[in-house]
Design a protein around this motif. Structure first.
Motif, PDB file in Angstrom:
ATOM      1  N   ALA A 138     103.835  51.681  74.580  1.00  0.00           N
ATOM      2  CA  ALA A 138     104.240  50.915  75.764  1.00  0.00           C
ATOM      3  C   ALA A 138     105.153  49.747  75.412  1.00  0.00           C
ATOM      4  N   GLN A 139     105.065  49.251  74.172  1.00  0.00           N
ATOM      5  CA  GLN A 139     105.873  48.115  73.747  1.00  0.00           C
ATOM      6  C   GLN A 139     107.239  48.531  73.204  1.00  0.00           C
ATOM      7  N   LEU A 140     107.444  49.813  72.990  1.00  0.00           N
ATOM      8  CA  LEU A 140     108.736  50.269  72.474  1.00  0.00           C
ATOM      9  C   LEU A 140     109.807  50.147  73.558  1.00  0.00           C
ATOM     10  N   PRO A 141     111.060  49.946  73.169  1.00  0.00           N
ATOM     11  CA  PRO A 141     112.122  49.769  74.177  1.00  0.00           C
ATOM     12  C   PRO A 141     112.244  50.979  75.093  1.00  0.00           C
ATOM     13  N   GLN A 177     102.509  59.047  75.243  1.00  0.00           N
ATOM     14  CA  GLN A 177     101.844  58.740  76.505  1.00  0.00           C
ATOM     15  C   GLN A 177     102.128  57.312  76.955  1.00  0.00           C
ATOM     16  N   GLY A 178     102.175  56.386  75.994  1.00  0.00           N
ATOM     17  CA  GLY A 178     102.365  54.986  76.340  1.00  0.00           C
ATOM     18  C   GLY A 178     103.808  54.602  76.606  1.00  0.00           C
ATOM     19  N   HIS A 179     104.758  55.335  76.035  1.00  0.00           N
ATOM     20  CA  HIS A 179     106.168  54.959  76.155  1.00  0.00           C
ATOM     21  C   HIS A 179     106.662  55.169  77.579  1.00  0.00           C
ATOM     22  N   LYS A 180     107.397  54.188  78.091  1.00  0.00           N
ATOM     23  CA  LYS A 180     107.846  54.230  79.483  1.00  0.00           C
ATOM     24  C   LYS A 180     109.219  54.862  79.638  1.00  0.00           C
TER      25      LYS A 180
END
Length: 216
Positions: free
Chosen positions: A56-59, A83-86
């Protein structure tokens, strides 16, 4: 969740288009008490959440390409990062450069890790304790990793390799004298960032960056 200094430096690196790859230890796994039986441990629930939060914190604006060691907990880590990457992300698959490709005789090597302890094992490795048919020379192994990162750094996407603590120590030997025991052992989700600027390659650890020359 509060991330440690190393992980925070990786998030910062990932936002830089000159950063072409992250080479990371997998997330929190089940406990290992015997190195010879270290292939089956999976992520804990805490480990799954850490990997998801990492993603989720990745660009969001960079495409993420995820590679992993053939050990199941590394594949799990890649899945939960995705799953976390937006933004846009892709699971590429297993890649031997993230695995223990340098181990030639696992019985001898893992028994040594048990008896010498992990710092002692690394010291043995760099001290030419192992024969060539037991363990690849660490400088050659490190060069293979760097060469792979360099050869796969041409696109604008960010390659993320999910690997193991020994691989991370191998890369951090560019910063530490690993024949001593004072250096910090890489924690879960810690690792290095690889940069390609012009025809030069750089590795960063905890925000410190060094040009590397030992590309085979």
């Amino acid at each position: 969740m509060k991330f440690d200094q190393n992980i925070e430096s990786l998030f910062k690196a990932a936002c830089d288009n000159d950063c072409k790859a992250l080479y990371l230890r997998h997330s929190i796994r089940e406990k290992i008490t015997d190195a010879t039986k270290s292939h089956t441990q999976l992520l804990t629930e805490e480990g799954k959440e850490l990997a998801r939060l990492f993603g989720a914190q990745l660009p969001h604006k960079r495409k993420i390409r995820l590679h992993y060691s053939n050990i199941k907990r590394c594949e799990e880590t890649a899945d939960f990062i995705k799953q976390g990457h937006k933004g846009q992300s892709e699971i590429v698959g297993a890649n031997m450069i993230a695995a223990g490709f340098f181990v030639k005789n696992s019985d001898v090597v893992l028994q040594n890790a048990n008896t010498a302890g992990y710092h002692g094992f690394i010291s043995n490795w760099f001290g030419s304790f192992f024969t060539e048919d037991q363990m690849q020379n660490p400088i050659q192994a490190r060069s293979e990793i760097i060469k792979h990162l360099e050869e796969n750094s041409q696109s604008d996407s960010l390659n993320i390799y999910i690997t193991h603590d020994w691989n991370i120590v191998l890369m951090s030997s560019l910063f530490y004298d690993v024949q001593k025991t004072e250096y910090p052992w890489p924690d879960f989700m810690n690792g290095i960032a690889y940069y390609k600027i012009g025809d030069k390659s750089y590795i960063s650890l905890n925000g410190e960056i060094k040009e590397v020359f030992d590309v085979a």
